[in-house]
Design a protein around this motif. Structure first.
Motif, mmCIF file in Angstrom:
data_model
loop_
_atom_site.group_PDB
_atom_site.id
_atom_site.type_symbol
_atom_site.label_atom_id
_atom_site.label_comp_id
_atom_site.label_asym_id
_atom_site.label_seq_id
_atom_site.Cartn_x
_atom_site.Cartn_y
_atom_site.Cartn_z
ATOM 1 N N LEU A 100 -4.972 7.734 6.362
ATOM 2 C CA LEU A 100 -5.926 7.862 7.430
ATOM 3 C C LEU A 100 -5.219 6.227 7.827
ATOM 4 N N ASP A 101 -4.253 5.727 8.281
ATOM 5 C CA ASP A 101 -4.353 4.602 9.024
ATOM 6 C C ASP A 101 -4.375 4.615 10.809
ATOM 7 N N PRO A 102 -5.344 5.074 11.334
ATOM 8 C CA PRO A 102 -5.403 4.615 12.773
ATOM 9 C C PRO A 102 -5.098 3.410 13.147
ATOM 10 N N VAL A 125 1.786 13.546 11.562
ATOM 11 C CA VAL A 125 1.160 13.442 12.808
ATOM 12 C C VAL A 125 1.103 12.079 13.099
ATOM 13 N N ASP A 126 1.083 12.411 14.378
ATOM 14 C CA ASP A 126 1.188 10.991 15.005
ATOM 15 C C ASP A 126 0.961 11.700 17.384
ATOM 16 N N SER A 127 0.355 11.175 17.265
ATOM 17 C CA SER A 127 0.185 11.419 18.834
ATOM 18 C C SER A 127 1.068 11.162 20.108
ATOM 19 N N ASN A 165 1.004 -1.495 0.205
ATOM 20 C CA ASN A 165 -0.369 0.102 -0.583
ATOM 21 C C ASN A 165 1.185 1.358 0.031
ATOM 22 N N ARG A 166 1.992 1.296 0.589
ATOM 23 C CA ARG A 166 3.036 2.083 0.411
ATOM 24 C C ARG A 166 3.883 2.590 -1.192
ATOM 25 N N SER A 167 4.194 1.481 -1.000
ATOM 26 C CA SER A 167 4.451 2.057 -2.753
ATOM 27 C C SER A 167 3.314 1.713 -3.925
ATOM 28 N N GLU A 180 0.696 15.551 17.732
ATOM 29 C CA GLU A 180 -1.401 16.003 18.053
ATOM 30 C C GLU A 180 -1.713 14.510 17.392
ATOM 31 N N ASP A 181 -2.483 14.855 18.663
ATOM 32 C CA ASP A 181 -3.997 14.002 18.128
ATOM 33 C C ASP A 181 -4.881 14.655 16.628
ATOM 34 N N ALA A 182 -4.593 13.549 16.356
ATOM 35 C CA ALA A 182 -5.199 13.388 14.481
ATOM 36 C C ALA A 182 -6.400 14.260 14.905
HETATM 37 N N1 SAH Z 1 1.179 4.140 9.412
HETATM 38 C C1 SAH Z 1 1.236 3.728 10.550
HETATM 39 C C2 SAH Z 1 1.331 2.923 11.545
HETATM 40 C C3 SAH Z 1 0.027 3.571 12.491
HETATM 41 S S1 SAH Z 1 0.264 2.567 14.035
HETATM 42 C C4 SAH Z 1 2.518 2.770 9.686
HETATM 43 O O1 SAH Z 1 2.730 2.607 8.191
HETATM 44 O O2 SAH Z 1 3.887 2.889 9.849
HETATM 45 C C5 SAH Z 1 -1.258 3.759 14.734
HETATM 46 C C6 SAH Z 1 -0.362 5.404 15.085
HETATM 47 O O3 SAH Z 1 -1.311 6.453 15.536
HETATM 48 C C7 SAH Z 1 0.979 4.441 16.607
HETATM 49 O O4 SAH Z 1 1.314 5.106 16.310
HETATM 50 C C8 SAH Z 1 -0.371 5.272 17.384
HETATM 51 O O5 SAH Z 1 0.426 6.637 17.986
HETATM 52 C C9 SAH Z 1 -0.536 6.991 16.739
HETATM 53 N N2 SAH Z 1 -2.402 7.059 17.406
HETATM 54 C C10 SAH Z 1 -3.426 6.714 18.566
HETATM 55 N N3 SAH Z 1 -3.851 7.670 18.470
HETATM 56 C C11 SAH Z 1 -3.678 8.772 18.301
HETATM 57 C C12 SAH Z 1 -3.850 9.488 18.017
HETATM 58 N N4 SAH Z 1 -5.334 9.893 18.264
HETATM 59 N N5 SAH Z 1 -3.718 10.949 17.268
HETATM 60 C C13 SAH Z 1 -2.678 10.457 16.707
HETATM 61 N N6 SAH Z 1 -2.265 9.514 16.797
HETATM 62 C C14 SAH Z 1 -2.190 8.493 17.409
#
Ligand code: SAH
Length: 394
Positions: free
Chosen positions: A297-299, A249-251, A211-213, A278-280
């Motif tokens: 968006l990969d939460p 962005v990552d919390s 998916n990254r590719s 920061e919070d997403a």
């Molecule tokens: N996309 C990443 C994997 C995501 S894992 C990759 O390709 O490697 C999910 C990430 O979401 C974790 O790093 C976690 O710290 C972060 N996270 C969890 N809750 C969050 C929030 N509310 N806002 C931002 N980041 C958050």
């Protein structure tokens, strides 16, 4: 070796006859000789016909099947399983410039409860069942024999993945070798520093390689926002793909630090990238409309259990709605769910509801899942856990 026997209620053998690898506790009539947590047991139907052999466990999934043949589960058995798994990965690896891959994917490799991720010379082994935990030394020996010359270390990391009630002491540590090798590993020619000892999961999210590719192919000239970036996988591919700017962005401040490190490792002096702890949701809400035209968006899994499914779907809807509303015309969104209990249909419905709320014209360009080193056992559809959509927002 004779194993203790478990007998099923009449008619409860049906799913095993279709090779589904789980026996639920409600299907069991009785067990002979009180099998203990993690013990190997044989399963029989009510007429005493042999069905399968597996690891037993206290809980709703009472047995996870290792084989549908009446055979001994010993070092040789594991060796054969690892050989089959390694053959598949060697074929895949020959075609990509990567030494980051998943060697065993639980049920997908007929080894329920065992995840093994490889980073260069280090394999990180993770047990999700007491049975695999008890077999860890035998597993490590078999893996080492099969992978000799390729891996030098086996790190066992199961403190957080074993069921708490099993009362098993699982200390993380090296079963083989030690931390004497580089922690930099390669995925599709990009380098990543992987902290398998302290990082999330086994240290890296391996399941997004293909998916990254694909993201790399869409990135040229775009302003990219990589939400939930963790160690910056998508960000590095976007930069290599020619993005104009990339915001990650990552919390977690630690994740942001690792992302910056990985960007610097691949693109020294890179000015197109910035990362924010920061919070997403907060970040998206304050973002100017049309600041980006490619959003990832990969939460984390919003639902770990069925009980919280409804809230999770609301979470996906809310997140996708803000992104769809804010993205520039002609923008692309890569949106994912890695919650096992959320089906493809559930996820698509959540994204549909999000789109409808904004009223924008949205098209699905691709439907994504995990790549082939995370195989899905056809008899165990639960193994398909990543759902992804690439959306075009007009
Ligand atoms: N996309 C990443 C994997 C995501 S894992 C990759 O390709 O490697 C999910 C990430 O979401 C974790 O790093 C976690 O710290 C972060 N996270 C969890 N809750 C969050 C929030 N509310 N806002 C931002 N980041 C958050």
């Amino acid at each position: 070796m004779s194993y203790k026997k478990i007998y099923l209620n009449p008619g409860k053998e049906e799913s095993l006859k279709r090779f589904h690898p789980w026996v639920f506790s409600g299907a069991i009539h009785h067990a002979e000789g009180r099998p203990e947590e993690g013990e190997i047991v044989e399963i029989y139907d009510s007429r005493k016909n042999f069905l399968a052999v597996g690891h037993c466990q206290i809980g709703s999934i009472a047995v996870r099947v290792l084989s549908f043949k009446q055979e001994e589960i010993d070092g040789n058995f594991w060796k054969k399983r690892f050989e089959t798994a390694w053959t598949l990965r060697q074929d895949l690896l020959n075609k990509t410039n990567s030494n980051i891959f998943r060697l065993t994917h639980g049920e997908g490799d007929n080894m329920p409860g065992l995840i093994t991720d490889v980073y260069g010379k280090t394999a990180v082994m993770q047990a999700h069942t007491p049975g695999m935990h008890l077999a860890r030394f035998e597993l490590a020996t078999a893996m080492e024999e099969v992978m000799a010359g390729f891996i030098e270390n086996i790190y066992y990391k199961s403190e957080e993945t074993l069921p708490f009630k099993a009362g098993l002491e699982a200390e993380n540590g090296y079963l083989y070798g030690g931390r004497n090798v580089s922690d930099i590993a390669v995925e599709n020619g990009l380098q990543f520093r992987v902290d398998w000892e302290k990082g999330q999961k086994t240290g890296f999210f391996i399941d997004q390689r293909d998916n990254r590719s694909l993201l790399e192919k869409y990135a040229e000239g775009r302003d990219v926002l990589n939400m939930f970036c963790y160690t910056g996988g998508f960000s590095c591919y976007a930069l290599r793909g020619g993005a104009s700017k990339v915001h990650s962005v990552d919390s977690s401040a630690k994740a942001v630090h690792l992302t910056n490190e990985n960007v610097a490792l691949n693109f020294p002096g890179e000015m197109r990238h910035q990362a924010f702890a920061e919070d997403a949701f907060k970040y998206l809400e304050k973002t100017d409309a049309s600041a980006y035209d490619l959003i990832v968006l990969d939460p984390p899994a919003f639902a770990k259990h069925r009980k919280v499914l409804k809230n999770a779907l609301q979470g996906y809807k809310k997140l996708n709605a803000i992104a769809i509303e804010k993205i520039r015309t002609g923008g692309i969104i890569f949106t994912f769910s890695c919650s096992q209990v959320v089906t493809k249909e559930d996820f698509r419905l959540a994204v549909f509801s999000a789109a409808a709320q904004t009223g924008r014209n949205v098209k699905i360009l691709h439907q994504l899942t995990q790549q082939a080193d995370h195989p899905i056992n056809i008899y165990h559809p639960e193994g398909e856990y990543i759902k992804g959509l690439i959306l075009l927002v007009e």
